[in-house]
Design a protein around this motif. Structure first.
Motif, PDB file in Angstrom:
ATOM      1  N   ALA A   1       0.838  -1.197   0.000  1.00 54.54           N
ATOM      2  CA  ALA A   1       0.000   0.000   0.000  1.00 54.54           C
ATOM      3  C   ALA A   1       0.873   1.247   0.000  1.00 54.54           C
ATOM      4  N   ASP A   2       0.546   2.207  -0.854  1.00 57.06           N
ATOM      5  CA  ASP A   2       1.122   3.540  -0.725  1.00 57.06           C
ATOM      6  C   ASP A   2       0.365   4.250   0.389  1.00 57.06           C
ATOM      7  N   VAL A   3       1.068   5.046   1.198  1.00 57.38           N
ATOM      8  CA  VAL A   3       0.475   5.597   2.419  1.00 57.38           C
ATOM      9  C   VAL A   3       0.730   7.096   2.501  1.00 57.38           C
ATOM     10  N   ILE A   4      -0.263   7.832   3.017  1.00 58.89           N
ATOM     11  CA  ILE A   4      -0.128   9.260   3.259  1.00 58.89           C
ATOM     12  C   ILE A   4      -0.843   9.600   4.556  1.00 58.89           C
ATOM     13  N   GLY A   5      -0.381  10.633   5.239  1.00 50.54           N
ATOM     14  CA  GLY A   5      -1.005  11.086   6.476  1.00 50.54           C
ATOM     15  C   GLY A   5      -1.815  12.352   6.257  1.00 50.54           C
TER      16      GLY A   5
ATOM     17  N   ILE B   1      -3.215  12.573  13.617  1.00 47.77           N
ATOM     18  CA  ILE B   1      -2.993  12.253  12.209  1.00 47.77           C
ATOM     19  C   ILE B   1      -3.622  10.909  11.869  1.00 47.77           C
ATOM     20  N   ALA B   2      -4.192  10.824  10.673  1.00 45.71           N
ATOM     21  CA  ALA B   2      -4.717   9.561  10.149  1.00 45.71           C
ATOM     22  C   ALA B   2      -3.825   9.118   9.001  1.00 45.71           C
ATOM     23  N   LEU B   3      -3.399   7.870   9.039  1.00 49.56           N
ATOM     24  CA  LEU B   3      -2.623   7.283   7.953  1.00 49.56           C
ATOM     25  C   LEU B   3      -3.564   6.463   7.080  1.00 49.56           C
ATOM     26  N   VAL B   4      -3.640   6.812   5.801  1.00 51.87           N
ATOM     27  CA  VAL B   4      -4.603   6.187   4.897  1.00 51.87           C
ATOM     28  C   VAL B   4      -3.899   5.694   3.639  1.00 51.87           C
ATOM     29  N   GLU B   5      -4.554   4.774   2.947  1.00 49.85           N
ATOM     30  CA  GLU B   5      -4.057   4.274   1.672  1.00 49.85           C
ATOM     31  C   GLU B   5      -4.112   5.416   0.651  1.00 49.85           C
ATOM     32  N   ALA B   6      -3.022   5.599  -0.089  1.00 46.21           N
ATOM     33  CA  ALA B   6      -2.844   6.831  -0.853  1.00 46.21           C
ATOM     34  C   ALA B   6      -3.380   6.805  -2.278  1.00 46.21           C
ATOM     35  N   ASP B   7      -3.645   5.638  -2.850  1.00 47.49           N
ATOM     36  CA  ASP B   7      -4.018   5.583  -4.260  1.00 47.49           C
ATOM     37  C   ASP B   7      -5.512   5.438  -4.498  1.00 47.49           C
ATOM     38  N   SER B   8      -6.264   5.041  -3.470  1.00 48.40           N
ATOM     39  CA  SER B   8      -7.717   4.936  -3.598  1.00 48.40           C
ATOM     40  C   SER B   8      -8.416   5.746  -2.518  1.00 48.40           C
ATOM     41  N   ASP B   9      -8.048   5.519  -1.252  1.00 48.99           N
ATOM     42  CA  ASP B   9      -8.714   6.203  -0.141  1.00 48.99           C
ATOM     43  C   ASP B   9      -8.487   7.713  -0.216  1.00 48.99           C
ATOM     44  N   TYR B  10      -7.239   8.120  -0.304  1.00 48.90           N
ATOM     45  CA  TYR B  10      -6.927   9.555  -0.295  1.00 48.90           C
ATOM     46  C   TYR B  10      -7.558  10.313  -1.469  1.00 48.90           C
ATOM     47  N   PRO B  11      -7.444   9.843  -2.726  1.00 50.18           N
ATOM     48  CA  PRO B  11      -8.024  10.592  -3.842  1.00 50.18           C
ATOM     49  C   PRO B  11      -9.465  10.231  -4.144  1.00 50.18           C
TER      50      PRO B  11
END
Length: 229
Positions: free
Chosen positions: A93-97, A158-168
């Motif tokens: 998973a790619d991840v972003i906060g 901070i919330a760490l979420v999956e970056a390629d589906s959840d975030y966008p």
């Protein structure tokens, strides 16, 4: 460089839905406190079209840091997360906060099921990590929004979420994308930060005070006067 450990931590498994949009917009899930455990799927996007409708779900991790002791400008900071799980399974998973108001918004409550949607996708707190280390540290660079909130607020959440589906908010093909986190020790989830120098309170020979950190190797914080001036 000072380090600040997470005071509260946990992950929430979102409600299973039949569409990606419904999974992302779910208002609740099943929360898990993780003081002494590792979780292989601490961040996840799960999608399976299957028979009779889809099965889609997100998992998000939430962290609270007590920043009441940081009142000066933070010039830079990193968020360090210890990985967990199996290579090839819990590292794809790619991840972003992003900014969050979980834990009551001030750290006053424990993580709850309905904290699942207490996050602000419009305020990124970190860069995106496109690789995940299940056996070592994963280091994010905190954004200027994060640095300002660390200085100005007593709670940094901070919330760490999956970056390629959840975030966008984007649908994808069937697959499972996960990142594992070792929550077991306080030092496994930390913010390492650097404070900006405060500078001497006066100009010296035309040099602005903000650009002066020492005078003759003496820290400016320890200088009251220069030659009785």
């Amino acid at each position: 460089m000072p380090a600040l450990n997470a005071s509260k931590k946990g992950y929430i498994v979102g409600a299973t839905q039949t569409t990606q949009a419904a999974a992302r917009d779910a208002t609740t899930g099943a929360h898990n406190d993780t003081d002494f455990a590792s979780q292989n799927n601490a961040i996840q996007w799960f999608r399976s079209s299957g028979r009779g409708g889809g099965t889609m779900r997100y998992v998000r991790t939430f962290l609270y840091f007590n920043t009441s002791g940081i009142t000066s400008t933070v010039s830079s900071a990193t968020l360090v997360i210890k990985g967990a799980g199996a290579a090839g399974t819990n590292d794809d998973a790619d991840v972003i906060g992003v900014k969050s108001t979980a834990f009551g918004g001030d750290g006053g409550t424990d993580l709850a099921d309905d904290d699942f949607d207490n996050l602000d996708y419009s305020t990124a707190y970190t860069n995106e990590l496109t690789s995940w280390n299940v056996s070592g540290d994963n280091t994010f660079t905190l954004t200027s929004d994060a640095l300002n909130d660390i200085k100005n607020n007593n709670a940094f959440i901070i919330a760490l979420v999956e970056a390629d589906s959840d975030y966008p908010d984007t649908d994808t093909s069937d697959d499972v994308f996960a990142a594992g986190i070792n929550f077991s020790l306080a030092g496994n989830l930390s913010i390492n930060y650097t404070l900006a120098p405060t500078g001497y309170g006066n100009n010296v020979i035309g040099v602005p005070s903000a650009n002066i950190s020492t005078i003759n190797a003496v820290a400016t914080a320890n200088i009251e006067k220069i030659i009785n001036a």
